[in-house]
Design a protein around this motif. Structure first.
Motif, PDB file in Angstrom:
ATOM      1  N   TYR A  68       0.833  -1.256   0.093  1.00 37.09           N
ATOM      2  CA  TYR A  68       0.073   0.056  -0.118  1.00 37.09           C
ATOM      3  C   TYR A  68       0.843   1.262  -0.003  1.00 37.09           C
ATOM      4  O   TYR A  68       2.120   1.159   0.420  1.00 37.09           O
ATOM      5  CB  TYR A  68      -0.931   0.064   1.116  1.00 37.09           C
ATOM      6  N   ALA A  72       3.911   1.831  -2.105  1.00 39.68           N
ATOM      7  CA  ALA A  72       3.307   1.128  -3.473  1.00 39.68           C
ATOM      8  C   ALA A  72       4.482   1.153  -4.461  1.00 39.68           C
ATOM      9  O   ALA A  72       5.153   2.037  -4.318  1.00 39.68           O
ATOM     10  CB  ALA A  72       2.302   1.801  -4.019  1.00 39.68           C
ATOM     11  N   HIS A 145       3.213  -1.711   5.502  1.00 39.69           N
ATOM     12  CA  HIS A 145       2.208  -1.432   4.314  1.00 39.69           C
ATOM     13  C   HIS A 145       2.189  -2.658   3.384  1.00 39.69           C
ATOM     14  O   HIS A 145       1.489  -2.452   2.062  1.00 39.69           O
ATOM     15  CB  HIS A 145       3.142  -0.453   3.641  1.00 39.69           C
ATOM     16  N   GLY A 147       0.332  -6.047   1.753  1.00 39.44           N
ATOM     17  CA  GLY A 147      -0.939  -6.606   1.577  1.00 39.44           C
ATOM     18  C   GLY A 147      -0.812  -7.966   0.661  1.00 39.44           C
ATOM     19  O   GLY A 147       0.152  -8.121  -0.100  1.00 39.44           O
ATOM     20  N   VAL A 184      -6.517  -0.220  -3.955  1.00 39.86           N
ATOM     21  CA  VAL A 184      -5.261   0.750  -3.499  1.00 39.86           C
ATOM     22  C   VAL A 184      -5.584   2.077  -4.057  1.00 39.86           C
ATOM     23  O   VAL A 184      -5.585   2.012  -5.408  1.00 39.86           O
ATOM     24  CB  VAL A 184      -4.103   0.102  -3.949  1.00 39.86           C
TER      25      VAL A 184
END
Length: 186
Positions: A68, A72, A145, A147, A184
């Motif tokens: 995330y 990212a 962060h 996922g 996202v």
């Protein structure tokens, strides 16, 4: 052709990267990454981390992983040994291809890589025993962060070419998608 050329795939922002391969009687040479060549193709990748994986059993699946924002990341994936079925899933909120996936076969020595933009999950299945991948990342790994999605999620319906074997306990525990997953936001 420059050292790299890009072919956009069905999910916007996802590219197959073709490397120019130079061959002679000694063998072959290709440049796997060149920031200037990517920039000339309208893409950028500032490398922050390089990872290498080796998976020994055919049919093994790793994934589906993403990070995330603000971690990212863009990823450039190259197969160094064996063959894999490399999968990218669009998780970008508001994208017309949200939750769609695309897969490309990557073989060692085929002169191709897969370039994933931020907001995509990534996973792969080995099509051979003893497959190795090299990953270039634009962001550092951040556990807070990270996922992940289940590789067997019926909402994604990924058509793995082989029966899924050798899934790690961590990857097997990734949750199925539900109404709370909004994607996202980049």
């Amino acid at each position: 052709m420059s050292e790299l050329s890009l072919l956009e795939l069905p999910l916007k922002g996802l590219f197959s990267v073709q490397h120019k391969v130079h061959e002679d009687e000694r063998g072959r040479f290709s440049r796997l990454f060149c920031q200037a060549s990517l920039a000339a193709c309208g893409q950028s990748l500032h490398v922050r981390q390089i990872n290498h994986s080796r998976t020994t059993q055919r049919g093994s699946v790793r994934g589906l992983h993403f990070q995330y924002p603000p971690q990212a990341e863009t990823k450039l994936i190259t197969c160094l040994r064996g063959a894999v079925w490399d999968v990218a899933v669009d998780l970008r909120r508001g994208s017309p291809t949200f939750l769609r996936w695309h897969a490309e076969r990557l073989d060692a020595g085929d002169g191709r890589s897969l370039l994933l933009p931020p907001g995509f999950a990534h996973g792969f299945q080995t099509l051979s025993d003893d497959a190795e991948l090299l990953y270039l990342h634009s962001a550092d790994y951040s556990q807070e962060h990270e996922g992940a999605l289940s590789v067997n999620d019926p909402c994604l319906a990924i058509a793995w070419p082989l029966p899924v074997v050798n899934l790690s306990a961590r990857d097997a525990a990734h949750p199925l998608l539900d109404q709370s997953f909004q994607g996202v936001e980049l």
